[in-house]
Design a protein around this motif. Structure first.
Motif, short mmCIF file in Angstrom:
data_model
loop_
_atom_site.label_atom_id
_atom_site.label_comp_id
_atom_site.label_asym_id
_atom_site.label_seq_id
_atom_site.Cartn_x
_atom_site.Cartn_y
_atom_site.Cartn_z
N UNK A 1 7.41 3.66 5.18
CA UNK A 1 8.46 2.78 4.67
C UNK A 1 8.79 1.61 5.60
N UNK A 2 8.58 1.78 6.91
CA UNK A 2 8.83 0.68 7.84
C UNK A 2 7.66 -0.29 7.94
N UNK A 3 6.59 -0.03 7.18
CA UNK A 3 5.45 -0.94 7.15
C UNK A 3 4.28 -0.52 8.02
N UNK A 4 4.43 0.54 8.82
CA UNK A 4 3.33 0.99 9.67
C UNK A 4 2.20 1.56 8.82
N UNK A 5 0.99 1.36 9.29
CA UNK A 5 -0.19 1.90 8.62
C UNK A 5 -0.87 2.93 9.51
#
Length: 268
Positions: free
Chosen positions: A220-224
């Motif tokens: 959800x925080x954009x980390x992959x």
């Protein structure tokens, strides 16, 4: 999508690269909420834990060979610094020879837990004082102890053949040692405490290396980070990162679509 083979529940019935950013994974938590049963008295000397890669099956040799020379930076860019006071932990990366070929043992955290609920993970958790030296054989001892407490497996049937370099999880502050084991003599496993573990299951190496089961998880925080879709499980975070690196270093990785994205709420 393939199906993960589940182990029956009930007492005794029977592993990184980009993912380290989103380390909300159960493989580092179990010792914080685990049972105290089966532990040696505080004043007793812990039994030594042998670490040997002698006698491993041929298919597991690539993992053992990679473990002998792997450098920490090959596993993750998040590493403990000198004098790091992070909380020591260990996970058991347990390889077995199942009905459908080589496989890994995983657990799924109970949905009622305060953190990382419902996430697949390696058995493992924090080191306890009785586990011994975090820089010595404390991690193997802790990994085996935690695996026994969580799944009921008999540690006597597990051959520890390597301990990978320690990895740091920034979000939780854990310093985790992945302990590699060969399930030389399998024993019945299952859910020991439903309040902590929802299920115990195995995933074949063939399923993990199948490109159709691979993707990048979107936090959800954009980390992959790398992820594996196996049966009803989405394996991600620290656990998926360790698996991803092992597959790569052992030469088992097959080309897969790194542009494929799976949100962590994929069940919704």
């Amino acid at each position: 999508m393939t199906r993960a083979r589940e182990m029956p529940g009930g007492p005794g019935t029977g592993a990184a690269a980009e993912a380290a950013r989103s380390e909300a994974d159960g493989g580092t938590r179990n010792g914080t909420e685990g049972a105290d049963s089966g532990r040696a008295p505080a004043d007793s000397a812990p039994a030594p834990v042998a670490v040997s890669d002698a006698g491993l099956p041929g298919w597991l040799q690539p993992v053992a060979e990679a473990a002998r020379t792997v450098r920490p930076e090959q596993l993750s860019r998040f590493l403990p610094s000198d004098g790091d006071d992070g909380r020591p932990a260990a996970v058991l990366v347990l390889f077995g020879d199942g009905d459908h070929g080589p496989e890994l043992l995983l657990t799924e955290r109970a949905s009622s837990l305060r953190s990382h609920a419902g996430q697949p993970s390696f058995p493992g958790g924090s080191l306890d004082p009785e586990d011994g030296d975090p820089e010595g054989d404390g991690p193997p001892r802790a990994a085996l102890r935690e695996a026994q407490e969580e799944t009921g497996l008999d540690p006597a049937g597990v051959q520890v053949f390597a301990v990978l370099p320690r990895l740091y999880i920034p979000v939780s502050g854990f310093v985790v040692s992945p302990v590699l084991g060969w399930w030389r003599e399998p024993s019945p496993v299952g859910v020991v405490d439903p309040a902590e573990t929802a299920r115990v299951f195995s995933v074949t190496v063939a399923d993990l290396t199948d490109p159709a089961n691979r993707a990048m998880a979107v936090h959800p925080r954009g980390h992959l980070g790398p992820a594996f879709l196996v049966g009803s499980a989405l394996v991600w975070g620290f656990t998926a990162g360790v698996i991803d690196r092992i597959l790569h270093l052992a030469g088992w990785e097959r080309p897969w679509d790194r542009e494929r994205r799976v949100p962590l709420d994929w069940h919704a």
